[in-house]
Scaffold this active site. Structure first.
Site, PDB file in Angstrom:
ATOM      1  N   SER A  16       0.810  -1.219   0.000  1.00  0.00           N
ATOM      2  CA  SER A  16       0.000   0.000   0.000  1.00  0.00           C
ATOM      3  C   SER A  16       0.842   1.267   0.000  1.00  0.00           C
ATOM      4  CB  SER A  16      -0.941   0.010   1.209  1.00  0.00           C
ATOM      5  OG  SER A  16      -0.201  -0.092   2.417  1.00  0.00           O
ATOM      6  N   TYR A 156      10.629  -5.955  17.674  1.00  0.00           N
ATOM      7  CA  TYR A 156      10.710  -5.773  16.223  1.00  0.00           C
ATOM      8  C   TYR A 156      12.007  -6.380  15.697  1.00  0.00           C
ATOM      9  CZ  TYR A 156      11.369  -3.560  11.686  1.00  0.00           C
ATOM     10  OH  TYR A 156      11.608  -3.346  10.354  1.00  0.00           O
TER      11      TYR A 156
END
Length: 243
Positions: A16, A156
């Site tokens: 996106s 992460y």
């Protein structure tokens, strides 16, 4: 050795914005048909329309939540049924929620693990049979954070260590049939899928740009019959204060 991507089909997750959107554009510029996947239907439709208008390649948008295995399987099935096969999978979807372990909520932890680890597993599992048939390429977007310990956002970083370990082990398992590349950029001026952005932290040209990662994706996809196992994209001063 390299091959043209004309007539090839590529699926890009997290398409996106940022690295995913630029990778889809770069693959299309190189001649590939691209299938864009992300949760935001409007965003991937816009990128796909831009690709169709500015290149000679076809591009379709398939709204997909990579944490839903049935949705990922449907994504790959649609790509294969529509275009006759699958030659490249770019495992790019990822989020970077939270930071300190003590302050991270369980929801933030589970979301990051679901997208960054489970999502890559689901997409890889669905794509591998088709990539075997075409002798295709599997590209993982990793990170500098997946190679060196660091104090910022350990979870992460752990997901990116997972990405490297998974990619390299998949390569050991299927390397006779499928090329597998993991790309490790350092800081990238891009938006993450959860709305968090590094665009405001760095000036243009200060760190890696999404377009540079996209060029690496195309480079990996075009290598045949050889492959690039691991490709690091670091800003030039990255190691100055590390050792």
């Amino acid at each position: 050795m390299s091959e043209t991507l004309d007539g090839r089909t590529a699926v890009v997750t997290g398409a996106s914005s940022g690295i995913g959107a630029e990778s889809a554009r770069a693959l299309a510029d190189a001649g590939a048909t691209v299938v864009l996947a992300a949760r935001s239907e409007d965003a991937i439709e816009e990128v796909a329309a831009d690709i169709r208008e500015t290149t000679e390649a076809d591009a379709v948008a398939v709204p997909t939540d990579v944490t839903e295995e049935a949705a990922v399987e449907a994504l790959v099935d649609e790509a294969v049924e529509t275009f006759g096969g699958l030659d490249v999978l770019v495992n790019n979807a990822g989020v970077a929620r939270g930071s300190d372990v003590e302050e991270m909520t369980t929801e933030e932890y589970r979301t990051m693990m679901a997208v960054n680890a489970d999502g890559m597993f689901f997409a890889t599992r669905a794509a591998l049979p088709h990539l075997r048939e075409t002798g295709g390429t599997l590209v993982f977007v990793g990170s500098f954070a997946g190679k060196f310990p660091r104090p910022f956002n350990p979870v992460y970083a752990a997901t990116k260590f997972w990405t490297r370990g998974f990619a390299q082990s998949v390569s050991a398992q299927v390397g006779g049939d499928v090329g597998v590349t993991v790309i490790n950029p350092s800081e990238v001026r891009t938006k993450f899928g959860d709305g968090w952005s590094m665009e405001e932290l760095y000036d243009e040209g200060e760190v890696t740009e999404p377009e540079e990662v996209a060029e690496a994706v195309v480079f990996a996809a075009e290598c045949s019959p050889s492959m690039v196992s691991e490709l690091d994209l670091y800003r030039r001063d990255k190691f100055e204060d590390m050792f």
